[in-house]
Design an enzyme around this catalytic site. Structure first.
Site, PDB file in Angstrom:
ATOM      1  N   CYS A 175     -22.946 -80.574  -2.247  1.00 23.11           N
ATOM      2  CA  CYS A 175     -22.222 -79.520  -1.293  1.00 23.11           C
ATOM      3  C   CYS A 175     -22.025 -79.976  -0.042  1.00 23.11           C
ATOM      4  O   CYS A 175     -21.135 -79.487   0.757  1.00 23.11           O
ATOM      5  CB  CYS A 175     -23.463 -78.559  -0.872  1.00 23.11           C
ATOM      6  SG  CYS A 175     -24.071 -77.890  -2.685  1.00 23.11           S
ATOM      7  N   HIS A 209     -21.056 -73.931   4.348  1.00 20.30           N
ATOM      8  CA  HIS A 209     -21.122 -73.930   2.969  1.00 20.30           C
ATOM      9  C   HIS A 209     -21.788 -72.978   2.297  1.00 20.30           C
ATOM     10  O   HIS A 209     -22.644 -72.386   2.680  1.00 20.30           O
ATOM     11  CB  HIS A 209     -21.843 -75.244   2.722  1.00 20.30           C
ATOM     12  CG  HIS A 209     -22.237 -75.273   1.135  1.00 20.30           C
ATOM     13  ND1 HIS A 209     -21.438 -75.273   0.148  1.00 20.30           N
ATOM     14  CD2 HIS A 209     -23.409 -75.360   0.540  1.00 20.30           C
ATOM     15  CE1 HIS A 209     -22.160 -75.217  -1.057  1.00 20.30           C
ATOM     16  NE2 HIS A 209     -23.483 -75.275  -0.797  1.00 20.30           N
ATOM     17  N   ASN A 242     -21.336 -70.217  -5.385  1.00 22.79           N
ATOM     18  CA  ASN A 242     -21.712 -71.789  -4.767  1.00 22.79           C
ATOM     19  C   ASN A 242     -20.723 -72.572  -5.404  1.00 22.79           C
ATOM     20  O   ASN A 242     -20.836 -72.999  -6.745  1.00 22.79           O
ATOM     21  CB  ASN A 242     -22.909 -72.025  -4.619  1.00 22.79           C
ATOM     22  CG  ASN A 242     -22.989 -73.308  -4.015  1.00 22.79           C
ATOM     23  OD1 ASN A 242     -22.074 -74.079  -3.834  1.00 22.79           O
ATOM     24  ND2 ASN A 242     -24.329 -73.836  -4.008  1.00 22.79           N
TER      25      ASN A 242
END
Length: 348
Positions: free
Chosen positions: A114, A275, A305
Site C-alpha cells: 500500500c 491511501h 482498496n
C-alpha cells in the site's frame, strides 16, 4: 539540487463494476455490513484473461506521458509498484517497457504494497534531484481479483480490494518552490505477519514459530504445495482490527512529520490524498487533523482498496475534478503491509 514535479498524471480502472450486492451472491455478506466497516460500495475487477497488472499500468502510463507532453521514447527510467505482478519474476517494469516499445531504460520494481507508490515517488525524486534522469515514469498497478477467494471464509479480505492503475511522469521543476518538497519513509516489521500472503515463498515457516497460527504450521514446504492450496493457507491473511489500530496512529504521525519538516501546519494543507485503505481510517485521520471535507479526497467508495494504485488513482481523479490547482499544497500518505508507511508533501 534540482527539485522534481509531477508533469503528467493518469489512471485506468477496468470497466467491470462489482457492487457489494454482487459479492453477496458468492459469500455471506451484504451491502450494509461492508459499507459500515469499510465505506466501500463497489469496486472494479479486471477482465480475467485480457487484462493484467502490466496492461492496466500501460493504460495509465499512456495518459500520464501524453499529459507530460513527452513520448514513451523520452522516458529514461521506470519505477513500477505492485504486490500483484504478472509473474513471480521478472517484474512488471520490464513488461511495461516492452509493451510500450520504450528504449532500453532501467526498470525498478517496488514491493511496498500500500505504501508502494509513495516509496516509488521518493526514489524517483532522488534520481531527478541528482540529475541522473529527466523523465521518470512511476506506476502503481494492481490486479487483486485474480488472487481473491470469494468464499465466506475470506470475506474480511475479499470485500475490500479492487483492481486499477495510476501513473505519473516526474520531471525537474521549472519554478522555485514547486514540486515535491519532501518524502518520509518508515517501516516496522515487528508484526509483519498480521497482514501478509505467506505463499508462494521460500520461508519454510521459519518466521511462524511465535506468530499467529495461520497458516497451519504443518503446511511448511519451500514454495507451494497442493495441501496449502486446498486448505486456504495460500490465501491473503489480515487481522483487520490490529491493522486498523496501527494505521490510525501512523497515518497522522507521518503527515505531521512532513508538515513539520517544511515548517507548515495542518491548516496549510489544500488537499490530503490518503491511501484508500478504509474510509473509516480516512475519516478518523481527517478528524484528528481538523481538516474539512473539501480538504480530503476519498474514492474508496467506488474502487475499493487498490493498494499501490490507490494514491495515484485518487490523486489523478482529484486533479481532473479541479480540486488541485497550481500552487496548492498536496499531501500524500499511505500505510500498509510490512508494516510500511510514508508521506509526500507537494507544492503543485
Amino acid at each position: 539540487m534540482q527539485s522534481s514535479k509531477i508533469a503528467g498524471i493518469g489512471y485506468y480502472v477496468p470497466k467491470n463494476v462489482y457492487t457489494n450486492t454482487d459479492l453477496s451472491r458468492f459469500m455471506d455478506t451484504n451491502d450494509e455490513w461492508i459499507q459500515e466497516r469499510t465505506g466501500i460500495k463497489e469496486r472494479r475487477f479486471a477482465d480475467r484473461l485480457e487484462e493484467t497488472t502490466t496492461t492496466m499500468g500501460v493504460e495509465a502510463a499512456k495518459i500520464a506521458i501524453e499529459r507530460a507532453g513527452i513520448t514513451a521514447q523520452d522516458v529514461d527510467f521506470i519505477i513500477f509498484a505492485t504486490l500483484s505482478p504478472d509473474y513471480y519474476f521478472p517484474g512488471c517494469g520490464v513488461l511495461l517497457q516492452r509493451e510500450m516499445k520504450m528504449k532500453e531504460v532501467g526498470a525498478l520494481d517496488i514491493r511496498n504494497q500500500c505504501s508502494g507508490f509513495i516509496y516509488a515517488l521518493s526514489v524517483a525524486d532522488q534520481f531527478i534531484k541528482t540529475g541522473m534522469y529527466k523523465n521518470i515514469l512511476v506506476v502503481g498497478s494492481e490486479k487483486h481479483s485474480f488472487a481473491m477467494d470469494f468464499e465466506t471464509r475470506s470475506r474480511n479480505v475479499s470485500v475490500i480490494f479492487g483492481d486499477g492503475a495510476g501513473a505519473v511522469v516526474l520531471q525537474p521543476a521549472q519554478k522555485e518552490g514547486q514540486g515535491i518538497l519532501s518524502t518520509h519513509l518508515h517501516s516496522d516489521g515487528a508484526d509483519a505477519e498480521i497482514l501478509a500472503m505467506f505463499y508462494p515463498g521460500a520461508h519454510a515457516n521459519k518466521w511462524m514459530k511465535n506468530k499467529p497460527a495461520y497458516p497451519d504450521q504443518e503446511l511448511g514446504g519451500l514454495f507451494m504445495t497442493t495441501e496449502q492450496l486446498e486448505s486456504g493457507a495460500a490465501l491473503p491473511y489480515m487481522d483487520g482490527p490490529a491493522v486498523f489500530k496501527k494505521a490510525v496512529v501512523k497515518f497522522p504521525e507521518v503527515i505531521k512529520e512532513a508538515l513539520k519538516a517544511n515548517n507548515l501546519s495542518e491548516k496549510d494543507i489544500d488537499l490530503l490524498v490518503p491511501h484508500q485503505a478504509n474510509l473509516r481510517i480516512s475519516q478518523y485521520v481527517q478528524q484528528l487533523l481538523g481538516l474539512t471535507d473539501d480538504k480530503v479526497f476519498n474514492n474508496i467508495q467506488k474502487y475499493g482498496n487498490t493498494t499501490a494504485a490507490s494514491v495515484p488513482i485518487a490523486l489523478c481523479e482529484a486533479w481532473e475534478a479541479g480540486k488541485i490547482k497550481e500552487g496548492d499544497l498536496v499531501c500524500l500518505a499511505a500505510f500498509g503491509s510490512g508494516f510500511t508507511w510514508a508521506s509526500a508533501l507537494i507544492r503543485w
